[in-house]
Design a protein around this motif. Sequence first.
Motif, PDB file in Angstrom:
ATOM      1  N   PRO A 204      18.174   9.299  -3.033  1.00 19.48           N
ATOM      2  CA  PRO A 204      19.176  10.240  -2.539  1.00 19.48           C
ATOM      3  C   PRO A 204      18.794  10.754  -1.158  1.00 19.48           C
ATOM      4  O   PRO A 204      17.624  11.041  -0.896  1.00 19.48           O
ATOM      5  N   ALA A 205      19.777  10.867  -0.278  1.00 22.19           N
ATOM      6  CA  ALA A 205      19.532  11.305   1.092  1.00 22.19           C
ATOM      7  C   ALA A 205      19.551  12.823   1.179  1.00 22.19           C
ATOM      8  O   ALA A 205      20.265  13.494   0.415  1.00 22.19           O
ATOM      9  N   PRO A 206      18.779  13.401   2.098  1.00 21.28           N
ATOM     10  CA  PRO A 206      18.873  14.847   2.328  1.00 21.28           C
ATOM     11  C   PRO A 206      20.294  15.236   2.707  1.00 21.28           C
ATOM     12  O   PRO A 206      20.921  14.593   3.549  1.00 21.28           O
ATOM     13  N   GLY A 207      20.809  16.252   2.073  1.00 18.51           N
ATOM     14  CA  GLY A 207      22.176  16.684   2.347  1.00 18.51           C
ATOM     15  C   GLY A 207      23.236  15.968   1.551  1.00 18.51           C
ATOM     16  O   GLY A 207      24.422  16.281   1.675  1.00 18.51           O
ATOM     17  N   GLY A 208      22.834  15.005   0.718  1.00 14.32           N
ATOM     18  CA  GLY A 208      23.788  14.291  -0.117  1.00 14.32           C
ATOM     19  C   GLY A 208      23.978  12.850   0.308  1.00 14.32           C
ATOM     20  O   GLY A 208      23.665  12.467   1.436  1.00 14.32           O
ATOM     21  N   GLY A 209      24.456  12.044  -0.610  1.00  9.19           N
ATOM     22  CA  GLY A 209      24.650  10.624  -0.325  1.00  9.19           C
ATOM     23  C   GLY A 209      23.424   9.809  -0.692  1.00  9.19           C
ATOM     24  O   GLY A 209      22.527  10.263  -1.410  1.00  9.19           O
ATOM     25  N   TRP A 210      23.391   8.590  -0.184  1.00  7.95           N
ATOM     26  CA  TRP A 210      22.351   7.626  -0.551  1.00  7.95           C
ATOM     27  C   TRP A 210      21.781   7.000   0.704  1.00  7.95           C
ATOM     28  O   TRP A 210      22.499   6.819   1.696  1.00  7.95           O
ATOM     29  N   GLU A 211      20.481   6.701   0.696  1.00 11.92           N
ATOM     30  CA  GLU A 211      19.861   6.072   1.851  1.00 11.92           C
ATOM     31  C   GLU A 211      18.851   5.038   1.394  1.00 11.92           C
ATOM     32  O   GLU A 211      18.376   5.068   0.250  1.00 11.92           O
ATOM     33  N   GLU A 212      18.526   4.112   2.291  1.00 14.13           N
ATOM     34  CA  GLU A 212      17.456   3.153   2.071  1.00 14.13           C
ATOM     35  C   GLU A 212      16.481   3.231   3.232  1.00 14.13           C
ATOM     36  O   GLU A 212      16.888   3.319   4.391  1.00 14.13           O
ATOM     37  N   VAL A 213      15.188   3.231   2.917  1.00 11.87           N
ATOM     38  CA  VAL A 213      14.150   3.190   3.937  1.00 11.87           C
ATOM     39  C   VAL A 213      13.260   1.979   3.654  1.00 11.87           C
ATOM     40  O   VAL A 213      13.151   1.525   2.511  1.00 11.87           O
ATOM     41  N   THR A 214      12.641   1.455   4.698  1.00 12.65           N
ATOM     42  CA  THR A 214      11.706   0.347   4.541  1.00 12.65           C
ATOM     43  C   THR A 214      10.304   0.920   4.411  1.00 12.65           C
ATOM     44  O   THR A 214       9.865   1.709   5.246  1.00 12.65           O
ATOM     45  N   GLU A 215       9.622   0.533   3.351  1.00  4.24           N
ATOM     46  CA  GLU A 215       8.333   1.118   3.016  1.00  4.24           C
ATOM     47  C   GLU A 215       7.334   0.028   2.656  1.00  4.24           C
ATOM     48  O   GLU A 215       7.712  -1.094   2.309  1.00  4.24           O
ATOM     49  N   VAL A 216       6.054   0.370   2.725  1.00  3.34           N
ATOM     50  CA  VAL A 216       5.012  -0.486   2.176  1.00  3.34           C
ATOM     51  C   VAL A 216       5.196  -0.553   0.656  1.00  3.34           C
ATOM     52  O   VAL A 216       5.419   0.464  -0.003  1.00  3.34           O
ATOM     53  N   SER A 217       5.127  -1.741   0.121  1.00  2.93           N
ATOM     54  CA  SER A 217       5.225  -1.915  -1.327  1.00  2.93           C
ATOM     55  C   SER A 217       3.940  -1.436  -1.982  1.00  2.93           C
ATOM     56  O   SER A 217       2.836  -1.798  -1.563  1.00  2.93           O
ATOM     57  N   ILE A 218       4.074  -0.597  -2.998  1.00  6.24           N
ATOM     58  CA  ILE A 218       2.905  -0.089  -3.707  1.00  6.24           C
ATOM     59  C   ILE A 218       3.004  -0.440  -5.180  1.00  6.24           C
ATOM     60  O   ILE A 218       4.088  -0.486  -5.756  1.00  6.24           O
ATOM     61  N   THR A 219       1.855  -0.724  -5.782  1.00  3.64           N
ATOM     62  CA  THR A 219       1.801  -1.031  -7.206  1.00  3.64           C
ATOM     63  C   THR A 219       0.406  -0.721  -7.715  1.00  3.64           C
ATOM     64  O   THR A 219      -0.582  -0.902  -6.995  1.00  3.64           O
ATOM     65  N   SER A 220       0.308  -0.236  -8.936  1.00  9.18           N
ATOM     66  CA  SER A 220      -0.995   0.028  -9.555  1.00  9.18           C
ATOM     67  C   SER A 220      -1.514  -1.179 -10.329  1.00  9.18           C
ATOM     68  O   SER A 220      -2.493  -1.075 -11.068  1.00  9.18           O
ATOM     69  N   ASP A 221      -0.866  -2.332 -10.149  1.00  8.42           N
ATOM     70  CA  ASP A 221      -1.317  -3.560 -10.805  1.00  8.42           C
ATOM     71  C   ASP A 221      -2.795  -3.816 -10.496  1.00  8.42           C
ATOM     72  O   ASP A 221      -3.200  -3.830  -9.334  1.00  8.42           O
ATOM     73  N   ARG A 222      -3.592  -3.983 -11.505  1.00 13.50           N
ATOM     74  CA  ARG A 222      -5.026  -4.292 -11.446  1.00 13.50           C
ATOM     75  C   ARG A 222      -5.894  -3.114 -11.004  1.00 13.50           C
ATOM     76  O   ARG A 222      -7.082  -3.283 -10.730  1.00 13.50           O
ATOM     77  N   PHE A 223      -5.324  -1.908 -10.941  1.00 15.70           N
ATOM     78  CA  PHE A 223      -6.146  -0.752 -10.570  1.00 15.70           C
ATOM     79  C   PHE A 223      -7.255  -0.493 -11.597  1.00 15.70           C
ATOM     80  O   PHE A 223      -8.338  -0.024 -11.237  1.00 15.70           O
TER      81      PHE A 223
END
Length: 273
Positions: A204-223
């Motif tokens: 959800p975007a600040p102020g309402g609506g929807w947004e997409e951001v590009t981020e580093v993929s994170i996962t706890s796989d094998r932690f």
Amino acid sequence: MPTPPPTGPLVTRDTLAQQLRALGVKPGETLLAHTSLSSLGWVNGGAVAVVQGLLDALGTGGKGGTGGTLVVPTQTGDLSDPAVWQHPPVPEEWWPTIRATMPEYDPLRTPSRGVGVIPETVRNWPGALRSAHPQTSFAAIGPRAAEITEGHAPDCRLGEQSPLARLEKLDARVLMLGTGYATCTAFHLAEYRIPSPRVAVGRPAPGGGWEEVTEVSITSDRFDELGYDFERDRPVVVRGTVGAAETRLFPMAEAVAYAERWLAVHRPREEEI
């Protein structure tokens, strides 16, 4: 059928503080805590007593003005794209409505999810501060709370512009109170320092609506495996028991440095977008 009696040990605020000090928690230090209330035994006062015991061990006295600083993850993974929900999934025809009507993140009101009742108690503690990221926030109590939580960039879940990087610079230690290495958020900081895929993250975007951001993929796989190797190779992990909980205490910076080397070798990952 009769209700079975509670299982012990009986744990109080004072016994928690005493055992945490015996483990090595020091007044005045900064502590990133991962916690499991159910692992401790029968706690008189529940999560409130646990937070009080942690603050007592840090010398903070529950007031937040002196002594050490307690930090916990207060993540809100439910503020995410319903297309990726698995536990449980929701019908695809619901997705547009969910995206359009999902409440925006509010540090004061949005509850944490999936991290347990102790972080939620910290979030609501008088004087607690919470970082601004809508999915991977942290809450803190103590004199360094503002320094740790301010400036959490909206496109940096757990990297250099997150509380994790500030905790590392402050020589914070990680306390794992009845939890395993799969919960160790410090390891995610290492994912930002090695070649890692990037993904589109919906929210959800600040102020309402929807947004997409590009981020580093994170996962706890094998932690869990990573943590086992770290503990074996680096003699910096203090182990003990608090209540009935198996507990670990270790320097965050050493854990992140080890994770950088380990992940690059054991978990190479391909670009996702």
